[in-house]
Design a protein around this motif. Structure first.
Motif, PDB file in Angstrom:
ATOM      1  N   MET A 179     -10.257   0.177  -8.142  1.00  0.00           N
ATOM      2  CA  MET A 179      -9.309  -0.501  -7.255  1.00  0.00           C
ATOM      3  C   MET A 179      -7.911  -0.476  -7.858  1.00  0.00           C
ATOM      4  SD  MET A 179      -8.372  -2.243  -4.648  1.00  0.00           S
ATOM      5  CE  MET A 179      -9.728  -2.853  -3.678  1.00  0.00           C
ATOM      6  N   ALA A 180      -7.820  -0.790  -9.176  1.00  0.00           N
ATOM      7  CA  ALA A 180      -6.512  -0.828  -9.828  1.00  0.00           C
ATOM      8  C   ALA A 180      -5.894   0.564  -9.858  1.00  0.00           C
ATOM      9  CB  ALA A 180      -6.661  -1.373 -11.245  1.00  0.00           C
ATOM     10  N   ILE A 181      -6.700   1.572 -10.107  1.00  0.00           N
ATOM     11  CA  ILE A 181      -6.185   2.947 -10.164  1.00  0.00           C
ATOM     12  C   ILE A 181      -5.662   3.348  -8.797  1.00  0.00           C
ATOM     13  CG2 ILE A 181      -6.877   5.355 -10.426  1.00  0.00           C
ATOM     14  CD1 ILE A 181      -8.798   4.355 -12.663  1.00  0.00           C
ATOM     15  N   SER A 182      -6.429   3.019  -7.774  1.00  0.00           N
ATOM     16  CA  SER A 182      -6.016   3.383  -6.418  1.00  0.00           C
ATOM     17  C   SER A 182      -4.698   2.714  -6.056  1.00  0.00           C
ATOM     18  CB  SER A 182      -7.103   2.986  -5.421  1.00  0.00           C
ATOM     19  OG  SER A 182      -6.690   3.279  -4.122  1.00  0.00           O
ATOM     20  N   LEU A 183      -4.562   1.428  -6.414  1.00  0.00           N
ATOM     21  CA  LEU A 183      -3.332   0.686  -6.096  1.00  0.00           C
ATOM     22  C   LEU A 183      -2.151   1.257  -6.877  1.00  0.00           C
ATOM     23  CD1 LEU A 183      -4.645  -2.975  -6.021  1.00  0.00           C
ATOM     24  CD2 LEU A 183      -3.710  -1.716  -4.099  1.00  0.00           C
ATOM     25  N   ASN A 184      -2.403   1.600  -8.133  1.00  0.00           N
ATOM     26  CA  ASN A 184      -1.317   2.101  -8.978  1.00  0.00           C
ATOM     27  C   ASN A 184      -0.863   3.485  -8.544  1.00  0.00           C
ATOM     28  OD1 ASN A 184      -0.811   0.020 -10.682  1.00  0.00           O
ATOM     29  ND2 ASN A 184      -2.401   0.586 -12.139  1.00  0.00           N
ATOM     30  N   GLU A 185      -1.863   4.355  -8.275  1.00  0.00           N
ATOM     31  CA  GLU A 185      -1.517   5.752  -8.040  1.00  0.00           C
ATOM     32  C   GLU A 185      -1.476   6.102  -6.561  1.00  0.00           C
ATOM     33  OE1 GLU A 185      -4.142   8.068 -10.451  1.00  0.00           O
ATOM     34  OE2 GLU A 185      -3.802   6.825 -12.222  1.00  0.00           O
ATOM     35  N   GLY A 186      -1.860   5.136  -5.720  1.00  0.00           N
ATOM     36  CA  GLY A 186      -1.762   5.354  -4.279  1.00  0.00           C
ATOM     37  C   GLY A 186      -2.658   6.476  -3.793  1.00  0.00           C
ATOM     38  N   ARG A 187      -3.826   6.659  -4.426  1.00  0.00           N
ATOM     39  CA  ARG A 187      -4.719   7.737  -3.982  1.00  0.00           C
ATOM     40  C   ARG A 187      -6.135   7.192  -3.778  1.00  0.00           C
ATOM     41  NH1 ARG A 187      -7.960   9.510  -8.290  1.00  0.00           N
ATOM     42  NH2 ARG A 187      -7.228   8.863 -10.356  1.00  0.00           N
ATOM     43  N   ILE A 188      -6.903   7.995  -3.094  1.00  0.00           N
ATOM     44  CA  ILE A 188      -8.285   7.598  -2.856  1.00  0.00           C
ATOM     45  C   ILE A 188      -9.059   7.804  -4.150  1.00  0.00           C
ATOM     46  CG2 ILE A 188     -10.389   8.216  -1.610  1.00  0.00           C
ATOM     47  CD1 ILE A 188      -8.574   8.951   0.744  1.00  0.00           C
ATOM     48  N   VAL A 189      -9.821   6.774  -4.562  1.00  0.00           N
ATOM     49  CA  VAL A 189     -10.648   6.907  -5.767  1.00  0.00           C
ATOM     50  C   VAL A 189     -12.096   6.841  -5.306  1.00  0.00           C
ATOM     51  CG1 VAL A 189     -11.252   5.916  -7.971  1.00  0.00           C
ATOM     52  CG2 VAL A 189      -8.894   5.838  -7.194  1.00  0.00           C
ATOM     53  N   SER A 190     -12.805   7.915  -5.519  1.00  0.00           N
ATOM     54  CA  SER A 190     -14.151   7.991  -4.960  1.00  0.00           C
ATOM     55  C   SER A 190     -14.980   8.979  -5.761  1.00  0.00           C
ATOM     56  CB  SER A 190     -14.051   8.442  -3.493  1.00  0.00           C
ATOM     57  OG  SER A 190     -15.333   8.494  -2.935  1.00  0.00           O
ATOM     58  N   GLY A 191     -16.285   8.886  -5.586  1.00  0.00           N
ATOM     59  CA  GLY A 191     -17.179   9.924  -6.108  1.00  0.00           C
ATOM     60  C   GLY A 191     -17.698   9.665  -7.515  1.00  0.00           C
ATOM     61  N   ARG A 192     -17.150   8.665  -8.243  1.00  0.00           N
ATOM     62  CA  ARG A 192     -17.653   8.395  -9.590  1.00  0.00           C
ATOM     63  C   ARG A 192     -18.413   7.087  -9.605  1.00  0.00           C
ATOM     64  NH1 ARG A 192     -13.715   9.367 -14.475  1.00  0.00           N
ATOM     65  NH2 ARG A 192     -15.606   8.652 -15.511  1.00  0.00           N
ATOM     66  N   SER A 193     -19.694   7.224  -9.819  1.00  0.00           N
ATOM     67  CA  SER A 193     -20.500   6.015  -9.842  1.00  0.00           C
ATOM     68  C   SER A 193     -20.379   5.373 -11.218  1.00  0.00           C
ATOM     69  CB  SER A 193     -21.955   6.334  -9.531  1.00  0.00           C
ATOM     70  OG  SER A 193     -22.439   7.222 -10.511  1.00  0.00           O
ATOM     71  N   GLY A 194     -20.753   4.128 -11.278  1.00  0.00           N
ATOM     72  CA  GLY A 194     -20.641   3.436 -12.552  1.00  0.00           C
ATOM     73  C   GLY A 194     -21.634   2.290 -12.607  1.00  0.00           C
ATOM     74  N   THR A 195     -21.751   1.745 -13.811  1.00  0.00           N
ATOM     75  CA  THR A 195     -22.646   0.619 -14.015  1.00  0.00           C
ATOM     76  C   THR A 195     -21.809  -0.642 -13.943  1.00  0.00           C
ATOM     77  OG1 THR A 195     -23.857   2.005 -15.519  1.00  0.00           O
ATOM     78  CG2 THR A 195     -24.397  -0.325 -15.533  1.00  0.00           C
ATOM     79  N   VAL A 196     -22.318  -1.626 -13.247  1.00  0.00           N
ATOM     80  CA  VAL A 196     -21.582  -2.882 -13.167  1.00  0.00           C
ATOM     81  C   VAL A 196     -22.539  -4.013 -13.497  1.00  0.00           C
ATOM     82  CG1 VAL A 196     -19.953  -2.081 -11.457  1.00  0.00           C
ATOM     83  CG2 VAL A 196     -22.090  -3.123 -10.719  1.00  0.00           C
ATOM     84  N   GLU A 197     -21.930  -5.131 -13.824  1.00  0.00           N
ATOM     85  CA  GLU A 197     -22.745  -6.301 -14.115  1.00  0.00           C
ATOM     86  C   GLU A 197     -22.355  -7.398 -13.162  1.00  0.00           C
ATOM     87  OE1 GLU A 197     -23.778  -6.898 -18.308  1.00  0.00           O
ATOM     88  OE2 GLU A 197     -23.009  -8.902 -17.950  1.00  0.00           O
ATOM     89  N   ARG A 198     -23.365  -8.006 -12.562  1.00  0.00           N
ATOM     90  CA  ARG A 198     -23.090  -9.064 -11.594  1.00  0.00           C
ATOM     91  C   ARG A 198     -22.918 -10.379 -12.330  1.00  0.00           C
ATOM     92  NH1 ARG A 198     -27.809  -7.993  -7.289  1.00  0.00           N
ATOM     93  NH2 ARG A 198     -27.051  -9.984  -6.548  1.00  0.00           N
ATOM     94  N   ALA A 199     -22.528 -11.375 -11.561  1.00  0.00           N
ATOM     95  CA  ALA A 199     -22.309 -12.687 -12.155  1.00  0.00           C
ATOM     96  C   ALA A 199     -23.573 -13.146 -12.867  1.00  0.00           C
ATOM     97  CB  ALA A 199     -21.902 -13.692 -11.081  1.00  0.00           C
ATOM     98  N   SER A 200     -24.725 -12.763 -12.328  1.00  0.00           N
ATOM     99  CA  SER A 200     -25.981 -13.218 -12.908  1.00  0.00           C
ATOM    100  C   SER A 200     -26.312 -12.450 -14.185  1.00  0.00           C
ATOM    101  CB  SER A 200     -27.113 -13.007 -11.896  1.00  0.00           C
ATOM    102  OG  SER A 200     -27.205 -11.625 -11.600  1.00  0.00           O
ATOM    103  N   GLY A 201     -25.539 -11.410 -14.476  1.00  0.00           N
ATOM    104  CA  GLY A 201     -25.825 -10.613 -15.657  1.00  0.00           C
ATOM    105  C   GLY A 201     -26.645  -9.387 -15.333  1.00  0.00           C
TER     106      GLY A 201
END
Lengths: 133, 945
Positions: free
Chosen positions: B587-609
């Protein structure tokens, strides 16, 4: 090896599992733990007994062994009602929660209850009975 | 006989007059006419007239000349003078000098007779007779004397009066006789100082003239002009002729004249004062258009000095554009058409333009144009300004994009409306009608109440987007219209309210389109909100501005709108497991660079861990100026897909391994086949059978692949119900444990009560089995709990904890004779989940104990721990049996056991790895068969507590 006189006059066992009731009672008898052992497979019935006998301290058990997971009224539900009984009775009775659960939450909850003396995981041993004075 | 007459006369009238008289008297004559003296001599010479007639007026200047010519050349041609008026003295002198006769014009009738007489006299002059001549002279004198208006007296020199004419009698109020009696001395006032001087002069020169005071018979006196001439009569006596002119009337007139002149001067002076006092310009212009006279206003208005104006052509001061008009006007005035209120522009000395209002009149007598002019520059300026203001107002009023009107009086009568107002209400002829007359539909809409309130209180009413219903099609159907209104009280000059200004702008279209936009936005929001895919948006600063339900579910939390930034996950990890800071999130990259950021999956952690694999797709909003105003992120949860993928890969590699094994075996078999082929046919047959068996194996392989695929599908399904399974496992474990404890209890009773050796042996075996089962159930519970529960972080005493664990494990029978070495460095307080930490250490150490070499001296287990600020390094080293290299990768798999003989349930290391991941750590194993095993563990220091 056997003491002629039992350690406690009156002991109450509450467990829905009748085999466990049998085992515990047999252990107690064997090691002279209790003179009279009241066995309840329903926590509700046990509670009703205590409520009825609130003013008759001769019927009060000195020791209560309480299982946690029971149909109808669970051990924790029993303790919530037990808390409403007279303070003399509560002072008189020592409540031990006995369960096959090794869940930390259960253990914590049991140990945090002011009316519970201790938590003991099943199965009961003579060492445990001997530790209760 | 024809008479030739030469007439010397310049005035045609007089000539005609003479000719007429000659014709009338029946005279036989010819005539020539000379107008100039210069021609006279030649004319006389050539024409040789019988008689000459001459106008006396010609004689005044040149009389002597004419007489000289006549006297010198033609003394015999008689000359008659014709005069309007003639002095007696002149008559006498003329006749003496040779004039034949003198005729007064009033006596022209006697002309014919006089000519005849003169001609006769002249022709009979052969015998001149003195007496007759004298007689003739006397009669002439008499006629002159008698006809004179002046008093004429003939006296002896300084003696008695001989004769007095009629005029003398009238002037002195005396008869002739009384003149003779009283004599001349009584006539004169002897006190008059001029008398002596007069007599002296006359005695000296023979002629004297002066003014004297005379006395009448009645005693009154008057001023008279006296002319006294001394002459000698034919007898030689000295005589005096006295002529007295009564000057009484003249004097009176003279006095009157002087008085009049003074009065005139006074008038002129006051007129000049008035003129100069005038604010208006007053001036006169002569025939040559030169300025003749000006008043002071001309100076002050034009800025020029008098000498700069007078004598100059007035045209020079006129504005160029007005010169032609002025020229025409000038002509017009000179033709006798006076002008009034003529506007013209004059140039001031300083170059500015002055507007004047002219009136002009031609004076024929003075040959002047008299002009007055008023300076109207200020007025013109004001008029211009007023005009401009008015046009502006009208423009504003008519072109304003608002309905404007003025309502007068308590009934709100239309007094003024602009075209837009009329167009809007679609009515005509509203002026003079009340609001209710024009728009009866207003009655129920509260408008009248609002107007009344403004009219009564003067408090303006302002409303935006007010809904009114208007019969704008004049068909009784009310059209809903949204208006911006201003009602403002209109006040009279005394401050009292007498009406209301109405300003209204139709905003219906704006309001309707806004409502449409709002509706579609609502629909859009609802759509997004209900979308089963997580979607949220951030503003340009990265603050979360919107998120849908699916997003909240995926995050397992609801971020604060406008406060939380970029993402609702508690943590994002890159492919290497490193935490991605928020400002580098998609999201930050897209806002900064004004481009679509897509196609790279990643691991995230939810509030529950809990960790999930997600595929973000961020699309920035870019406004028309190219500026990024926000972005929307659609996050797809691909955890299931990922797990399936991993499982698939695992199965694939297992199959590949099995394949290899089978290939090896096949190859061995093939070799055996070849060896057998050399031996005998039977063996060939067997070989053939083996080939077939081989094929069978290949077929089985295919089958297994198919099954693997099926397993993958089942795996996916299994994962879907993972959660339920967790709960299931937990309750099953409980339910399993409960009868187990019962059995344990019963076994204990038997153990206590039996003395039969075989029974005791069996009871011991039952106890072992039950303990293994109980151990397994406990571990399953721990594993289940690890997935179910959140981290409970606290600072733990590392060394103490490890010592406690070792102490509890030393009861194990295999632990006998194992040397424990504990080396703990707590450089920083270590914060983690205590139970999980216990699980890890307990499992690893109990494994180390269980899988130690059974009989060996120098058995050891070393536990090293270094707690840093960020993490803790934990190392558990033994010199036990070690792990074969080929199993190194598999030991952490669930239910993996190296040999079926081992006591373990195959879940211990799986739980360790699972728990370490939960604590954001890592584990590595280094092992050599029969030499020992080292587990290297890194655990995060949560340090926040």
């Amino acid at each position: 090896m056997l003491d002629p006189k039992s350690k406690f006059e009156r002991v109450m066992l509450i467990d829905d599992n009748t085999i466990d009731l049998y085992i515990t009672a047999r252990l107690m008898t064997k090691y002279n733990f209790g003179e009279e052992i009241d066995q309840y497979s329903s926590a509700k019935k046990a509670l009703e007994f205590l409520q009825e006998k609130q003013n008759d301290f001769t019927k009060w058990p000195q020791i209560i062994f309480l299982d946690i997971y029971m149909p109808g009224m669970s051990g924790f539900e029993f303790m919530a009602e037990y808390n409403n009984l007279s303070s003399q009775l509560k002072k008189f009775c020592k409540v031990y929660m006995i369960s096959s659960s090794i869940d930390e939450n259960d253990i914590k909850r049991a140990k945090n209850d002011v009316n519970v003396v201790d938590f003991q995981v099943k199965s009961l041993t003579k060492e445990f009975l001997n530790s209760i004075i | 006989m024809m008479t030739k007459i030469l007439i010397l006369e310049s005035a045609t009238n007089d000539l005609n007059f003479i000719c007429f008289e000659l014709d009338r008297s029946g005279f036989n004559y010819t005539t020539i006419n000379i107008k100039l003296i210069d021609e006279f001599e030649n004319a006389v010479h050539n024409y040789n007239p019988d008689i000459i007639l001459s106008g006396y007026s010609l004689m005044n200047d040149n009389g002597q000349e004419v007489l000289k010519i006549c006297d010198r050349c033609y003394p015999l041609i008689p000359l008659i003078l014709i005069a309007d008026h003639i002095e007696i003295e002149n008559c006498v002198a003329l006749i003496k000098n040779g004039v034949s006769d003198i005729i007064l014009k009033q006596n022209i009738a006697s002309l014919g007779q006089k000519i005849s007489t003169t001609l006769k006299t002249t022709r009979a002059d052969t015998l001149p007779n003195q007496c007759e001549e004298n007689l003739n002279d006397k009669s002439i004198y008499r006629s002159l004397i008698e006809n004179s208006e002046d008093a004429i007296l003939l006296t002896e020199k300084d003696g008695k009066i001989l004769e007095a004419n009629n005029s003398a009698c009238q002037i002195f109020k005396m008869t002739e006789e009384e003149f003779y009696i009283f004599g001349r001395f009584s006539l004169v006032d002897h006190n008059d100082p001029s008398l002596l001087a007069l007599i002296e002069e006359r005695n000296l020169t023979g002629v004297a003239k002066d003014e004297l005071t005379f006395n009448r018979k009645d005693g009154s006196s008057f001023t008279g002009e006296i002319t006294s001439v001394v002459f000698k009569d034919i007898w030689g006596h000295e005589m005096t002729s006295i002529k007295i002119k009564d000057l009484t009337q003249y004097k009176k007139a003279e006095k009157q004249l002087a008085k009049t002149a003074a009065e005139l001067q006074e008038t002129v002076n006051s007129l000049n004062k008035i003129m100069n006092a005038s604010m208006d310009l007053i001036f006169s212009v002569d025939a040559d258009k030169k300025i003749v006279q000006i008043n002071s206003a001309c100076n002050s208005t034009t800025g020029y000095e008098t000498q700069e104006l007078v004598g100059k052509s007035y045209i020079d001061f006129i504005h160029n554009e007005d010169k032609e008009i002025i020229f025409n006007a000038d002509q017009n005035v000179r033709n006798g058409n006076p002008i009034k209120t003529f506007e013209a522009r004059v140039i001031h000395k300083n170059g500015t333009t002055i507007y004047i209002l002219l009136s002009a009149q031609w004076d024929e007598d003075d040959k002047l144009i008299y002009c007055t002019a008023k300076d109207i520059t200020e007025k013109t300026k004001l008029e211009k300004a007023y005009k401009v203001e008015r046009e502006r107002f009208l423009d504003l009023y008519n072109l304003a994009p608002a309905c404007m009107g003025l309502l007068k009086g308590p009934n709100h009568i239309h007094e003024l409306t602009n075209s837009l107002y009329l167009k809007f209400i679609n009515k005509k002829d509203v002026i003079g009608k009340s609001i209710l007359e024009v728009m009866p539909e207003m009655e129920d809409q509260g408008i009248i109440g609002l107007l009344d309130s403004v009219y009564n209180t003067g408090v303006p009413f302002i409303a935006n987007e007010m809904l009114i219903q208007l019969d704008s099609n004049n068909n009784g159907l009310l059209v809903q219209t949204y208006m911006n209104f201003i009602y403002q009280a209109h006040r009279k000059s005394d401050g009292k309210i007498d009406g209301i200004f109405v300003f209204a702008i139709d905003v219906t279209e704006q309001v309707l389109s806004r409502i449409k936009i709002e509706e579609s936005e609502k629909m859009y929001r609802q759509l997004i909100s209900e979308l089963p895919v997580a979607a949220y948006s951030c503003d340009a600063d990265g603050k979360i501005s919107f998120f849908n339900k699916a997003a909240a579910i995926l995050w397992d939390t609801e971020p604060k709108i406008g406060e939380d930034s970029f993402c609702g996950f508690s943590k994002m990890l890159d492919e290497d497991g490193q935490t991605i800071p928020l400002h580098l999130s998609p999201m930050a990259i897209s806002l900064n660079e004004g481009r679509i950021v897509s196609g790279r999956s990643g691991t995230v952690e939810r509030a529950s861990g809990e960790r999930r694999y997600v595929l973000p797709h961020v699309v920035p909003y870019i406004d028309s100026s190219g500026k990024v105003t926000g972005a929307v992120n659609v996050v797809t949860d691909i955890t299931e897909i990922k797990v399936a993928q991993i499982a698939l890969e695992l199965r694939n590699s297992e199959l590949a391994f099995q394949n290899q094994e089978k290939e090896k075996r096949a190859a061995e078999l093939s070799i055996a086949n070849k060896e057998l082929a050399y031996q005998n046919k039977e063996k060939e047959n067997r070989a053939n059978e083996l080939v077939i068996a081989n094929q069978e194996l290949a077929f089985q392989n295919d089958e297994k692949e198919k099954r693997a695929k099926e397993l993958i599908l089942i795996n996916i399904e299994l994962h879907k119900s993972n959660k339920e399974l967790d709960r299931f496992v937990y309750s099953i474990s409980h339910d399993l444990r409960s009868p187990l404890t019962s059995v344990q209890g019963l076994v204990s009773i038997i153990e206590e009560e039996s003395e039969e050796p075989s029974t005791l042996k069996h009871v011991e075996m039952i106890k072992n089995s039950i303990n293994r089962l109980d151990e397994f159930v406990k571990k399953i519970l721990i594993y289940s709990r690890n997935d179910r529960t959140d981290l409970e972080l606290e600072i733990i005493p590392v060394k103490k904890t490890i010592l406690n664990i070792i102490a509890s494990l030393q009861n194990m029978k295999q632990a006998k004779d194992i040397h424990f070495e504990i080396e703990v460095q707590e450089l920083s307080p270590f914060c983690t989940d205590k139970l999980r930490f216990n699980t890890i250490v307990e499992n690893l150490i109990s494994n180390a104990i269980k899988y130690h070499k059974p009989r060996s001296s120098d058995r050891f287990i070393k536990v090293k721990a270094v707690a840093h600020k960020e993490m803790m390094q934990l190392e558990i080293v033994d010199n036990g049996i070690g792990i074969p290299l080929m199993y190194k990768e598999k030991i952490f798999d669930m239910f993996f056991r190296i040999s079926s003989k081992s006591e373990g349930s195959g879940i211990g290391l799986y739980i360790v790895k699972d728990t370490i991941e939960k604590l954001e750590g890592s584990i590595k194993v280094i092992s050599q068969k029969q030499a020992g095993t080292t587990f290297e563990i890194n655990l995060k220091n949560y340090k926040k507590c």
